[in-house]
Design a protein around this motif. Structure first.
Motif, PDB file in Angstrom:
ATOM      1  N   GLU A  15      25.987 -18.273 -17.040  1.00  0.00           N
ATOM      2  CA  GLU A  15      26.454 -19.616 -16.718  1.00  0.00           C
ATOM      3  C   GLU A  15      25.393 -20.683 -17.018  1.00  0.00           C
ATOM      4  O   GLU A  15      25.710 -21.729 -17.591  1.00  0.00           O
ATOM      5  N   MET A  16      24.167 -20.431 -16.658  1.00  0.00           N
ATOM      6  CA  MET A  16      23.110 -21.424 -16.873  1.00  0.00           C
ATOM      7  C   MET A  16      22.768 -21.566 -18.355  1.00  0.00           C
ATOM      8  O   MET A  16      22.447 -22.660 -18.815  1.00  0.00           O
ATOM      9  N   ASP A  17      22.869 -20.476 -19.118  1.00  0.00           N
ATOM     10  CA  ASP A  17      22.657 -20.556 -20.569  1.00  0.00           C
ATOM     11  C   ASP A  17      23.694 -21.480 -21.194  1.00  0.00           C
ATOM     12  O   ASP A  17      23.367 -22.350 -22.004  1.00  0.00           O
ATOM     13  N   VAL A  18      24.943 -21.286 -20.807  1.00  0.00           N
ATOM     14  CA  VAL A  18      26.029 -22.115 -21.329  1.00  0.00           C
ATOM     15  C   VAL A  18      25.836 -23.561 -20.873  1.00  0.00           C
ATOM     16  O   VAL A  18      25.974 -24.497 -21.670  1.00  0.00           O
ATOM     17  N   GLY A  36      34.959 -20.132  -8.275  1.00  0.00           N
ATOM     18  CA  GLY A  36      36.365 -19.840  -8.532  1.00  0.00           C
ATOM     19  C   GLY A  36      36.602 -19.285  -9.923  1.00  0.00           C
ATOM     20  O   GLY A  36      35.736 -18.674 -10.530  1.00  0.00           O
ATOM     21  N   MET A  37      37.804 -19.554 -10.436  1.00  0.00           N
ATOM     22  CA  MET A  37      38.245 -18.989 -11.707  1.00  0.00           C
ATOM     23  C   MET A  37      37.387 -19.463 -12.882  1.00  0.00           C
ATOM     24  O   MET A  37      37.173 -18.735 -13.844  1.00  0.00           O
ATOM     25  N   TYR A  38      36.924 -20.703 -12.825  1.00  0.00           N
ATOM     26  CA  TYR A  38      36.103 -21.261 -13.895  1.00  0.00           C
ATOM     27  C   TYR A  38      34.676 -21.449 -13.408  1.00  0.00           C
ATOM     28  O   TYR A  38      34.429 -21.621 -12.225  1.00  0.00           O
ATOM     29  N   ASP A  39      33.743 -21.446 -14.356  1.00  0.00           N
ATOM     30  CA  ASP A  39      32.324 -21.515 -14.014  1.00  0.00           C
ATOM     31  C   ASP A  39      31.713 -22.903 -14.189  1.00  0.00           C
ATOM     32  O   ASP A  39      30.753 -23.250 -13.516  1.00  0.00           O
ATOM     33  N   ILE A  40      32.253 -23.670 -15.145  1.00  0.00           N
ATOM     34  CA  ILE A  40      31.690 -24.986 -15.442  1.00  0.00           C
ATOM     35  C   ILE A  40      32.828 -25.991 -15.628  1.00  0.00           C
ATOM     36  O   ILE A  40      33.832 -25.698 -16.282  1.00  0.00           O
ATOM     37  N   PHE A  41      32.639 -27.183 -15.077  1.00  0.00           N
ATOM     38  CA  PHE A  41      33.579 -28.297 -15.194  1.00  0.00           C
ATOM     39  C   PHE A  41      32.863 -29.385 -15.992  1.00  0.00           C
ATOM     40  O   PHE A  41      31.785 -29.833 -15.598  1.00  0.00           O
ATOM     41  N   PRO A  64      27.564 -19.501 -27.434  1.00  0.00           N
ATOM     42  CA  PRO A  64      27.514 -18.083 -27.049  1.00  0.00           C
ATOM     43  C   PRO A  64      27.783 -17.914 -25.554  1.00  0.00           C
ATOM     44  O   PRO A  64      27.351 -18.737 -24.739  1.00  0.00           O
ATOM     45  N   HIS A  65      28.518 -16.876 -25.208  1.00  0.00           N
ATOM     46  CA  HIS A  65      28.847 -16.477 -23.840  1.00  0.00           C
ATOM     47  C   HIS A  65      29.984 -17.290 -23.209  1.00  0.00           C
ATOM     48  O   HIS A  65      30.282 -17.084 -22.035  1.00  0.00           O
TER      49      HIS A  65
END
Length: 81
Positions: A15-18, A36-41, A64-65
């Motif tokens: 998540e932090m890489d993205v 929840g279902m998604y990691d980043i908004f 990537p990722h």
């Protein structure tokens, strides 16, 4: 000005890489980690719909990722503060 909100699902533990890559993209105005279902908004802004679309399809989705995205396009006439 066109605005869209993008929900991003990432591979576990990336998540932090993205997030770092997302924040380097011109047109990304905000990015927040979520539960929840998604990691980043993400809030994306550009002069035209095509510019916003290109940011999502040609940049965010190719990070990537990134597993998947869901884009919420806004209705300019119904915008608020």
């Amino acid at each position: 000005m066109e605005i869209a909100f993008v929900l991003v699902k990432c591979e576990v533990a990336h998540e932090m890489d993205v997030m770092r890559d997302v924040l380097k993209i011109d047109g990304v105005k905000e990015a927040h980690g979520t539960y929840g279902m998604y990691d980043i908004f993400i809030k994306v802004q550009g002069q035209t719909h095509k510019i916003v679309s290109d940011i999502v399809t040609k940049q965010i989705r190719k990070i990537p990722h990134v597993v998947s995205t869901s884009t919420l396009s806004t209705i300019p006439e119904q915008g608020g503060k």
